[in-house]
Design a protein around this motif. Structure first.
Motif, short mmCIF file in Angstrom:
data_model
loop_
_atom_site.label_atom_id
_atom_site.label_comp_id
_atom_site.label_asym_id
_atom_site.label_seq_id
_atom_site.Cartn_x
_atom_site.Cartn_y
_atom_site.Cartn_z
N LEU A 68 0.83 -1.20 0.00
CA LEU A 68 0.00 0.00 0.00
C LEU A 68 0.86 1.26 0.00
N LEU A 69 1.89 1.28 0.84
CA LEU A 69 2.76 2.45 0.93
C LEU A 69 3.58 2.67 -0.32
N SER A 70 3.97 1.59 -0.97
CA SER A 70 4.85 1.72 -2.13
C SER A 70 4.09 2.03 -3.41
N SER A 71 2.89 1.50 -3.56
CA SER A 71 2.16 1.70 -4.81
C SER A 71 1.13 2.81 -4.75
N CYS A 72 0.82 3.28 -3.53
CA CYS A 72 -0.19 4.33 -3.38
C CYS A 72 0.30 5.40 -2.40
N ASN A 73 -0.26 6.58 -2.54
CA ASN A 73 0.01 7.66 -1.59
C ASN A 73 -1.05 7.57 -0.50
N LEU A 74 -0.69 6.90 0.59
CA LEU A 74 -1.59 6.79 1.74
C LEU A 74 -1.46 8.10 2.52
N HIS A 75 -2.23 9.09 2.16
CA HIS A 75 -2.03 10.43 2.71
C HIS A 75 -2.79 10.67 4.01
N THR A 76 -3.86 9.89 4.27
CA THR A 76 -4.68 10.15 5.46
C THR A 76 -5.16 8.86 6.10
N ILE A 77 -5.10 8.82 7.45
CA ILE A 77 -5.69 7.73 8.22
C ILE A 77 -6.61 8.34 9.26
N LEU A 78 -7.89 8.03 9.14
CA LEU A 78 -8.90 8.53 10.08
C LEU A 78 -9.16 7.45 11.13
N ASP A 79 -8.82 7.74 12.38
CA ASP A 79 -9.00 6.79 13.48
C ASP A 79 -10.39 6.98 14.07
N CYS A 80 -11.25 5.97 13.90
CA CYS A 80 -12.64 6.07 14.34
C CYS A 80 -12.82 5.53 15.75
N GLU A 151 -14.69 19.05 11.73
CA GLU A 151 -13.30 19.42 12.00
C GLU A 151 -12.33 18.59 11.16
N PHE A 152 -12.61 17.29 11.05
CA PHE A 152 -11.75 16.42 10.25
C PHE A 152 -11.67 16.93 8.81
N VAL A 153 -12.80 17.25 8.23
CA VAL A 153 -12.84 17.72 6.84
C VAL A 153 -12.05 19.02 6.69
N GLU A 154 -12.22 19.94 7.64
CA GLU A 154 -11.54 21.23 7.56
C GLU A 154 -10.03 21.08 7.71
N LEU A 155 -9.60 20.28 8.68
CA LEU A 155 -8.17 20.11 8.92
C LEU A 155 -7.49 19.29 7.83
N GLN A 156 -8.20 18.28 7.33
CA GLN A 156 -7.61 17.40 6.32
C GLN A 156 -7.32 18.15 5.02
N ALA A 157 -8.08 19.18 4.75
CA ALA A 157 -7.89 19.95 3.51
C ALA A 157 -6.50 20.56 3.44
N ARG A 158 -5.90 20.81 4.61
CA ARG A 158 -4.55 21.40 4.63
C ARG A 158 -3.58 20.57 5.48
N PHE A 159 -4.00 19.36 5.86
CA PHE A 159 -3.17 18.46 6.66
C PHE A 159 -2.60 19.19 7.89
N ALA A 160 -3.48 19.89 8.58
CA ALA A 160 -3.08 20.68 9.74
C ALA A 160 -2.73 19.79 10.92
N GLU A 161 -1.76 20.22 11.71
CA GLU A 161 -1.35 19.49 12.90
C GLU A 161 -1.96 20.15 14.14
N THR A 162 -2.69 19.36 14.93
CA THR A 162 -3.34 19.84 16.14
C THR A 162 -3.15 18.79 17.23
N GLU A 163 -3.87 18.94 18.35
CA GLU A 163 -3.79 17.96 19.42
C GLU A 163 -4.35 16.61 18.99
N LYS A 164 -5.24 16.64 18.00
CA LYS A 164 -5.86 15.40 17.54
C LYS A 164 -5.39 14.97 16.16
#
Length: 221
Positions: A68-80, A151-164
């Protein structure tokens, strides 16, 4: 584009596994291989999968994470949170990835197989994690809603770093285990004790895997 929630815990026969390069009886893992294969270059996917996939130490899980890491850009993991998907039995994550270009254009070989630096051999360069915490227990009558994900949608748009949310550089990922566990660096002071149900679920999964291996050995005798 692929949006999928493959079944968890299913076991496929060896005849089915022969159709996949990474042999495993886990239905969801076979589906993930299928998704990676059928995506066109630049194609996008969001796939729900049990969170133990990120850290399982069996050969199939490690090989699939590497693929997965080598053939795709795994850019986001959402922990539910627990209970997000009724009947799943385990915590889940959502993998967001895009089909990339992991191969050397001249040699046609994965760069990580040529002994080159890990970050040169992966379509994935950085992974953005987000821990979803709705502030309430999830359940059949208390499901996620748009506000929970705002919040996830807003932060993911710019890959922002926060407490979560935080970023992990692919160069910092162990190139033997390819462990992608959710480890929030902003909560390092908290106890790393696992939930009892998570431990029981992993024990059950390992027991099922052991039974499958023993059955295979029995067939060879």
């Amino acid at each position: 584009m692929i949006l999928a929630n493959p079944p968890f815990g299913g076991k496929e026969r060896k005849e089915v596994q022969q159709n996949f390069p990474i042999k495993t009886g886990e239905t969801a893992f076979l589906f993930l291989q299928h998704f990676i294969k059928i995506l066109k270059m630049g194609g996008r996917a969001a796939v729900v999968i049990k969170n133990t996939f990120l850290s399982n130490s069996d050969n199939a899980s490690r090989a699939l994470r590497q693929e997965l890491l080598s053939s795709c850009n795994l850019h986001t993991i959402l922990d539910c949170p627990s209970g997000t998907f009724i009947g799943a039995g385990v915590k889940t994550v959502v993998l967001f990835f895009e089909k990339g270009k992991p191969f050397d254009s001249v040699q046609g070989t994965p760069l990580f197989s040529q002994g080159k630096p890990l970050n040169q051999g992966m379509a994935t360069q950085k992974i953005w994690y987000y821990q979803l915490e709705p502030g309430r227990n999830m359940g059949k009558t208390n499901s996620l809603n748009d506000e929970d994900l705002r919040e996830f949608v807003e932060l993911q748009a710019r890959f922002a770093e926060t407490e979560k949310s935080w970023l992990v550089d692919i160069a910092d990922v162990d190139r033997v285990t390819f462990d992608l566990s959710v480890k929030n660096p902003n909560k390092a002071e908290e106890s790393l004790l696992r939930e009892p149900q998570e431990i029981l679920d992993e024990i059950a999964a390992l027991d099922a895997e052991s039974a499958e291996i023993m059955a295979g050995i029995g067939e060879m005798l």
